[in-house]
Design an enzyme around this catalytic site. Structure first.
Site, PDB file in Angstrom:
ATOM      1  N   ASP A 160       0.889  -1.144   0.044  1.00 34.67           N
ATOM      2  CA  ASP A 160       0.109   0.010   0.050  1.00 34.67           C
ATOM      3  C   ASP A 160       0.827   1.463   0.023  1.00 34.67           C
ATOM      4  O   ASP A 160       1.406   1.842   1.013  1.00 34.67           O
ATOM      5  CB  ASP A 160      -1.080  -0.243   1.205  1.00 34.67           C
ATOM      6  CG  ASP A 160      -1.853   1.126   1.373  1.00 34.67           C
ATOM      7  OD1 ASP A 160      -1.686   2.123   0.542  1.00 34.67           O
ATOM      8  OD2 ASP A 160      -2.831   0.976   2.110  1.00 34.67           O
ATOM      9  N   GLU A 253       1.474   2.117  13.342  1.00 31.50           N
ATOM     10  CA  GLU A 253       0.485   2.314  12.420  1.00 31.50           C
ATOM     11  C   GLU A 253      -0.608   1.534  13.112  1.00 31.50           C
ATOM     12  O   GLU A 253      -0.945   0.134  12.801  1.00 31.50           O
ATOM     13  CB  GLU A 253       0.684   1.665  11.019  1.00 31.50           C
ATOM     14  CG  GLU A 253      -0.134   1.729   9.903  1.00 31.50           C
ATOM     15  CD  GLU A 253      -1.283   0.696   9.772  1.00 31.50           C
ATOM     16  OE1 GLU A 253      -1.815   0.651  10.583  1.00 31.50           O
ATOM     17  OE2 GLU A 253      -1.014  -0.120   8.788  1.00 31.50           O
ATOM     18  N   GLU A 262      -9.962  -3.179  15.314  1.00 31.07           N
ATOM     19  CA  GLU A 262      -8.947  -4.033  15.749  1.00 31.07           C
ATOM     20  C   GLU A 262      -8.407  -3.488  17.221  1.00 31.07           C
ATOM     21  O   GLU A 262      -7.626  -4.009  17.980  1.00 31.07           O
ATOM     22  CB  GLU A 262      -7.692  -4.166  14.926  1.00 31.07           C
ATOM     23  CG  GLU A 262      -8.217  -5.010  13.320  1.00 31.07           C
ATOM     24  CD  GLU A 262      -7.101  -5.111  12.616  1.00 31.07           C
ATOM     25  OE1 GLU A 262      -5.849  -4.328  12.877  1.00 31.07           O
ATOM     26  OE2 GLU A 262      -6.841  -5.873  11.926  1.00 31.07           O
ATOM     27  N   SER A 267      -3.732   0.388  22.600  1.00 30.85           N
ATOM     28  CA  SER A 267      -2.362   0.083  22.763  1.00 30.85           C
ATOM     29  C   SER A 267      -1.461   1.176  22.479  1.00 30.85           C
ATOM     30  O   SER A 267      -0.443   1.390  23.201  1.00 30.85           O
ATOM     31  CB  SER A 267      -1.925  -1.216  22.040  1.00 30.85           C
ATOM     32  OG  SER A 267      -2.722  -2.457  22.157  1.00 30.85           O
ATOM     33  N   HIS A 411      -5.232   0.151   1.336  1.00 28.41           N
ATOM     34  CA  HIS A 411      -5.818  -1.128   1.723  1.00 28.41           C
ATOM     35  C   HIS A 411      -6.882  -0.947   2.892  1.00 28.41           C
ATOM     36  O   HIS A 411      -7.666  -2.165   2.953  1.00 28.41           O
ATOM     37  CB  HIS A 411      -4.664  -1.919   2.507  1.00 28.41           C
ATOM     38  CG  HIS A 411      -4.178  -1.619   3.557  1.00 28.41           C
ATOM     39  ND1 HIS A 411      -3.365  -0.597   3.982  1.00 28.41           N
ATOM     40  CD2 HIS A 411      -4.593  -2.245   4.866  1.00 28.41           C
ATOM     41  CE1 HIS A 411      -3.296  -0.599   5.346  1.00 28.41           C
ATOM     42  NE2 HIS A 411      -3.896  -1.706   6.016  1.00 28.41           N
TER      43      HIS A 411
END
Length: 537
Positions: A160, A253, A262, A267, A411
């Site tokens: 990507d 990312e 996700e 995190s 993507h």
């Protein structure tokens, strides 16, 4: 006479594949041995030179990976703050010996009634339970880390070029932020961002990766030794690992579909709270979720037709119709991920801001976004289209990575929430509603969407709601619709006009502190479009 177990406890020796001082170059490492003796830990190199000899009470042990650890010796200053004055990096011959060493270390500390205390990042290295494991179900985590532990999926992201090229430009254009600085790469994957940071002159990069991709990252980094000598790969979750120093910059990312899928943003924020120095930088810095109502008759019919299978009354002698309603709603509970023509939008977009430097982890558990649009054309409203962008707010240059329709495809594509009951709207009519995102343990979100069309025309301010439609969708289970864009012909009086230009999407630096202002509807106008039905006629 003491038994053999007690004898082992008094003196226990472990062979080490390499021993080096933390401040030394990797080339200075040599094989050695670690020795538990009395209430002390000794680490010797192959010439039996003492690299470390300290009381267990003064040592903090940091596990950097399956076979790598760092032993730091702490000193208490007058102000009672802890500083780590020296340290030794050790590497074991295999994971079994590493595990045995750490187990014995715990036993010896307990045996001498030494209080382990809190590590500098506020977490006890031995007894802490992973915050990640507390909120994410194990089956989801297992599939997640398995997926990202495969090279073919890393290749998909690396190819990507919008994504990778924007990160490269954001880092290299802001060398002043990286030169001589300590960087943590959160969820490093293949290690590509760590290598970018090293290219930009980072003093040292800690590449934290929980999946098996960490081993591939080590191999890739070792194959680039000029850069790799300043990169340490740490296998583990950022919620669990311990590092010997704080970071000046976090790079990651963490974006998923709709920015938040996700749940890796949590995190990223945890890494900020644990490891980032005051006034440290985050790449990316800010994220925005963009939303606009759309009309797409083709898509609506496509989804509705999927449930026709369940309209059969004689499927091998079985009547399937009792399940048709459930199947129909099930197909509309899937968000659609694809690249769509921006001319399908029927109102100017608005956006919701997530400032990664300020947002609290708990604020990502539930995201509530009020919606308000004004229809630019008369059409059948089929749902809400969403995309996101992120800002790299460097000291030298400010770069945006956008997934907007009409921009080069990434993507991530775009996402659309489709209503099972469309709404008819007229030009100038106000559309209101709410998008409510609630995080769940499968590392995603449940989306609750409600859209309403208000009275329009003269006297509209006294009017109420005319039509309402709502839906519940699972962001974890999207419909990946990777077909080519439909060819929607322009009306004769309509000129081609892209919805958004990359350079048009910006935030002035002073606006970063004015989140409330940024949460207002965007003033950028969408291209005037005819409705899909008009185009098709």
């Amino acid at each position: 006479m003491e038994d053999s177990a007690a004898q082992k406890r008094k003196q226990r020796e472990f062979a080490l594949a390499s021993v080096s001082e933390v401040s030394s170059a990797p080339s200075s490492a040599s094989p050695g041995v670690s020795l538990f003796a009395g209430d002390r830990l000794q680490i010797l190199n192959e010439s039996r030179h003492v690299a470390l000899n300290a009381y267990l009470s003064a040592i903090q042990l940091f596990r950097l990976g399956p076979i790598e650890s760092v032993c730091m010796v702490e000193e208490s200053e007058a102000d009672k703050q802890t500083s780590y004055s020296s340290g030794v990096a050790i590497q074991f011959r295999n994971e079994e010996e590493s595990e045995a060493f750490h187990c014995v270390y715990q036993q010896w500390k307990k045996g001498f009634n030494v209080q382990g205390g809190n590590l500098p990042n506020g977490t006890n290295a031995i007894t802490s339970k992973s915050k990640f494991d507390e909120k994410i179900e194990s089956s989801s985590a297992k599939m997640y880390f398995h997926y990202y532990g495969q090279l073919l999926h890393q290749q998909n992201m690396l190819q990507d070029y919008v994504r990778t090229g924007t990160y490269y430009a954001a880092v290299l254009e802001n060398r002043a932020d990286f030169v001589g600085r300590v960087v943590i790469d959160v969820g490093a994957g293949s290690g590509i961002l760590s290598l970018f940071a090293a290219q930009a002159g980072a003093k040292h990069v800690y590449a934290v990766e929980a999946s098996e991709m960490a081993e591939y990252a080590r191999k890739l980094i070792a194959g680039n030794p000029i850069l790799g000598q300043r990169i340490t790969v740490i296998k583990g979750k950022v919620e669990d690992v311990e590092l010997p120093e704080k970071a000046d910059i976090l790079i990651s990312e963490p974006m998923g579909t709709l920015l938040v899928n996700e749940r890796m943003l949590e995190s990223y924020v945890i890494a900020r709270d644990r490891f980032l120095t005051p006034n440290g930088k985050m790449f990316p810095t800010v994220g925005r979720i963009h939303m606009a109502p759309f009309s797409d008759e083709y898509l609506f019919v496509e989804i509705a037709n999927k449930a026709l299978f369940w309209r059969q009354q004689n499927y091998y002698g079985v009547d399937l119709t009792p399940l048709h309603g459930t199947a129909f709603q099930g197909y509309f509970s899937q968000p659609v991920v694809d690249a769509f023509d921006p001319r399908l939008l029927i109102a100017a977009p608005m956006f919701h801001v997530l400032d990664f430097t300020k947002i609290k982890e708990e604020e990502l558990y539930e995201i509530d976004i009020p919606l308000k649009f004004t229809a630019t054309v008369g059409a059948r409203l089929h749902g809400l289209a969403c995309w996101f962008d992120v800002l790299f707010n460097g000291s030298t240059a400010r770069r945006w990575l956008t997934t907007a329709p009409g921009s080069p495809t990434t993507h991530w594509y775009q996402l659309r929430c489709v209503l099972s009951q469309p709404i008819y709207v007229m030009a100038g009519q106000e559309i209101t509603g709410r998008m409510h995102l609630i995080a769940h343990t499968a590392q995603s979100y449940t989306i609750y969407l409600k859209l309403s069309a208000k009275t329009w025309g003269p006297g509209a301010e006294q009017g109420g709601i005319l039509q309402t439609s709502s839906c519940k969708l699972d962001l974890k289970e999207p419909y990946y619709r990777m077909s080519q864009l439909q060819a929607y012909p322009l009306a004769q009086d309509q000129q081609p006009q892209p919805l958004l230009q990359t350079q048009d999407i910006h935030i002035q630096s002073q606006e970063l502190d004015e989140v409330e202002m940024m949460q207002q509807p965007s003033t950028k106008s969408c291209a005037q479009i005819d409705s899909l039905m008009q185009n098709a006629s």
